[in-house]
Design a protein around this motif. Structure first.
Motif, PDB file in Angstrom:
ATOM      1  N   LEU A  23      10.473  45.244  26.615  1.00  0.00           N
ATOM      2  CA  LEU A  23      10.707  44.922  25.202  1.00  0.00           C
ATOM      3  C   LEU A  23      11.613  43.702  25.054  1.00  0.00           C
ATOM      4  O   LEU A  23      11.376  42.836  24.214  1.00  0.00           O
ATOM      5  CB  LEU A  23      11.318  46.137  24.492  1.00  0.00           C
ATOM      6  CG  LEU A  23      10.305  47.206  24.071  1.00  0.00           C
ATOM      7  CD1 LEU A  23      10.989  48.524  23.752  1.00  0.00           C
ATOM      8  CD2 LEU A  23       9.489  46.735  22.868  1.00  0.00           C
ATOM      9  N   VAL A  24      12.663  43.624  25.882  1.00  0.00           N
ATOM     10  CA  VAL A  24      13.625  42.522  25.749  1.00  0.00           C
ATOM     11  C   VAL A  24      12.986  41.189  26.155  1.00  0.00           C
ATOM     12  O   VAL A  24      13.165  40.171  25.493  1.00  0.00           O
ATOM     13  CB  VAL A  24      14.894  42.816  26.584  1.00  0.00           C
ATOM     14  CG1 VAL A  24      15.794  41.587  26.655  1.00  0.00           C
ATOM     15  CG2 VAL A  24      15.661  43.986  25.977  1.00  0.00           C
ATOM     16  N   THR A  25      12.200  41.215  27.250  1.00  0.00           N
ATOM     17  CA  THR A  25      11.624  39.960  27.739  1.00  0.00           C
ATOM     18  C   THR A  25      10.263  39.661  27.122  1.00  0.00           C
ATOM     19  O   THR A  25       9.806  38.514  27.139  1.00  0.00           O
ATOM     20  CB  THR A  25      11.434  40.002  29.268  1.00  0.00           C
ATOM     21  OG1 THR A  25      10.520  41.072  29.574  1.00  0.00           O
ATOM     22  CG2 THR A  25      12.743  40.249  29.994  1.00  0.00           C
ATOM     23  N   GLY A  26       9.584  40.688  26.595  1.00  0.00           N
ATOM     24  CA  GLY A  26       8.232  40.485  26.083  1.00  0.00           C
ATOM     25  C   GLY A  26       7.236  40.131  27.172  1.00  0.00           C
ATOM     26  O   GLY A  26       6.229  39.469  26.911  1.00  0.00           O
ATOM     27  N   SER A  27       7.499  40.595  28.394  1.00  0.00           N
ATOM     28  CA  SER A  27       6.644  40.209  29.516  1.00  0.00           C
ATOM     29  C   SER A  27       5.438  41.142  29.669  1.00  0.00           C
ATOM     30  O   SER A  27       5.584  42.324  29.988  1.00  0.00           O
ATOM     31  CB  SER A  27       7.463  40.215  30.810  1.00  0.00           C
ATOM     32  OG  SER A  27       6.594  40.202  31.927  1.00  0.00           O
ATOM     33  N   GLY A  28       4.251  40.592  29.433  1.00  0.00           N
ATOM     34  CA  GLY A  28       3.037  41.361  29.628  1.00  0.00           C
ATOM     35  C   GLY A  28       2.774  41.679  31.083  1.00  0.00           C
ATOM     36  O   GLY A  28       2.192  42.715  31.407  1.00  0.00           O
ATOM     37  N   TRP A  29       3.218  40.767  31.977  1.00  0.00           N
ATOM     38  CA  TRP A  29       2.987  41.003  33.407  1.00  0.00           C
ATOM     39  C   TRP A  29       3.817  42.174  33.908  1.00  0.00           C
ATOM     40  O   TRP A  29       3.353  42.971  34.732  1.00  0.00           O
ATOM     41  CB  TRP A  29       3.305  39.740  34.219  1.00  0.00           C
ATOM     42  CG  TRP A  29       2.335  38.645  33.900  1.00  0.00           C
ATOM     43  CD1 TRP A  29       2.585  37.496  33.217  1.00  0.00           C
ATOM     44  CD2 TRP A  29       0.925  38.643  34.207  1.00  0.00           C
ATOM     45  NE1 TRP A  29       1.430  36.764  33.078  1.00  0.00           N
ATOM     46  CE2 TRP A  29       0.393  37.429  33.679  1.00  0.00           C
ATOM     47  CE3 TRP A  29       0.074  39.525  34.869  1.00  0.00           C
ATOM     48  CZ2 TRP A  29      -0.955  37.099  33.796  1.00  0.00           C
ATOM     49  CZ3 TRP A  29      -1.276  39.182  34.995  1.00  0.00           C
ATOM     50  CH2 TRP A  29      -1.766  37.992  34.462  1.00  0.00           C
ATOM     51  N   LEU A  30       5.049  42.299  33.363  1.00  0.00           N
ATOM     52  CA  LEU A  30       5.875  43.449  33.741  1.00  0.00           C
ATOM     53  C   LEU A  30       5.229  44.745  33.242  1.00  0.00           C
ATOM     54  O   LEU A  30       5.206  45.753  33.962  1.00  0.00           O
ATOM     55  CB  LEU A  30       7.290  43.291  33.159  1.00  0.00           C
ATOM     56  CG  LEU A  30       8.326  44.326  33.591  1.00  0.00           C
ATOM     57  CD1 LEU A  30       8.469  44.379  35.100  1.00  0.00           C
ATOM     58  CD2 LEU A  30       9.689  44.009  32.951  1.00  0.00           C
ATOM     59  N   ALA A  31       4.656  44.702  32.023  1.00  0.00           N
ATOM     60  CA  ALA A  31       3.962  45.883  31.494  1.00  0.00           C
ATOM     61  C   ALA A  31       2.765  46.222  32.375  1.00  0.00           C
ATOM     62  O   ALA A  31       2.476  47.402  32.636  1.00  0.00           O
ATOM     63  CB  ALA A  31       3.522  45.634  30.052  1.00  0.00           C
ATOM     64  N   LEU A  32       2.078  45.194  32.859  1.00  0.00           N
ATOM     65  CA  LEU A  32       0.922  45.416  33.731  1.00  0.00           C
ATOM     66  C   LEU A  32       1.371  46.037  35.059  1.00  0.00           C
ATOM     67  O   LEU A  32       0.707  46.932  35.597  1.00  0.00           O
ATOM     68  CB  LEU A  32       0.197  44.092  33.965  1.00  0.00           C
ATOM     69  CG  LEU A  32      -1.256  44.184  34.419  1.00  0.00           C
ATOM     70  CD1 LEU A  32      -2.101  44.900  33.358  1.00  0.00           C
ATOM     71  CD2 LEU A  32      -1.830  42.794  34.672  1.00  0.00           C
ATOM     72  N   ALA A  33       2.509  45.552  35.585  1.00  0.00           N
ATOM     73  CA  ALA A  33       3.036  46.126  36.828  1.00  0.00           C
ATOM     74  C   ALA A  33       3.375  47.603  36.620  1.00  0.00           C
ATOM     75  O   ALA A  33       3.083  48.451  37.473  1.00  0.00           O
ATOM     76  CB  ALA A  33       4.285  45.353  37.271  1.00  0.00           C
TER      77      ALA A  33
END
Lengths: 132, 134
Positions: A23-33
């Motif tokens: 949520l803080v970074t808005g990183s889709g790749w982290l969500a995918l991981a």
């Protein structure tokens, strides 16, 4: 299959931290991981649980009781759904969808880590009732 | 703070409040109106006070509730514990409006449902609820 119930609690705590970062970074790749972690979890191969088994559990005493692995795997599948929606939202430039899905996943993971409440398990009967 | 950080903070706050409410409501015995469907097909027999527990496979607190209920039933004369699988009794589950597992119904000697609790009850909650009926 029976598992140490502290494993899923530990995994939920790590998952909570990951969703705060998403949520803080808005990183889709982290969500995918994280989605990949959930996918492994549905097969009983959660990396967080493996870390628990290898490094945390040896430092703890034996558990007072064991629990069934089936509900935990079902909950991982529910988590996988939310992580995939979050990843798709952020990566396809729909940040609101990403944030909503990540926020739901964060609530569920936190409730599991802090209160031992398995939201996916609670919803299961409602789902079966509705489907008939 | 960016919007995502605000959402994370709000979600955590909501989760704390929801978790506390859940914890407080768990196992609380509520009075019921006493009517309801016939429970004979689930094995409830008249003349006995019955702890009728609805459980499901995806339910860890159901196991702790089962252990508690059968222990209490074993100690008290005239009290039996019956555990039924919610999924294979969906009609009854709908009729009784059972939303969660475990749900424990307390059925008196005449077969009326007098109390119910959703979530894992404590021993004290269970004893208080059945002692007046025995």
């Amino acid at each position: 299959m029976q598992i140490d119930p502290r494993g899923p609690r530990f995994a939920a705590a790590v998952t909570t931290v990951v969703f705060v970062l998403i949520l803080v970074t808005g990183s889709g790749w982290l969500a995918l991981a994280q989605a990949a972690v959930f996918a492994l979890g549905t097969a009983g191969q959660s990396p967080y649980a493996m870390f628990f088994k290898a490094f945390v559990r040896p430092r703890l005493g034996p558990p007072s009781e064991m629990e069934d692995a089936a509900p935990v795997r079902f909950a991982q599948a529910v988590g996988l759904f939310f992580a995939l929606v979050a990843a798709a939202g952020y990566l396809l430039d729909l940040p609101v969808a990403g944030m909503v899905a990540a926020a739901f996943a964060l609530v569920a993971a936190f409730l599991n880590a802090a209160f031992g409440l398995c939201l996916g398990c609670e919803v299961f009967l409602l789902y079966r009732r509705a489907r008939g | 703070m960016n919007p995502g950080a605000w959402i994370a903070a709000a979600a955590l706050l909501a989760a704390v409040l929801a978790g506390l409410a859940w914890q407080r409501g768990n196992g609380r015995m509520r009075e019921t109106r006493g009517d309801g469907p016939d429970l004979a097909h689930l094995g409830v027999e008249p003349g006995q006070v019955t702890l009728l527990q609805f459980s499901s496979a995806f339910c860890t607190p159901c196991r702790a509730t089962r252990a508690l209920c059968s222990d209490v039933a074993g100690r008290l004369d005239g009290l039996t514990h019956i555990e039924v699988d919610a999924e294979s009794n969906l009609d009854t589950v709908r009729e009784l409006n059972i939303l969660r597992t475990p749900t424990v119904l307390i059925v008196d000697r005449s077969g009326r449902i007098v109390r119910r609790a959703s979530g894992q009850p404590t021993r004290a909650q269970l004893m208080a609820a059945v002692s007046a009926l025995l």
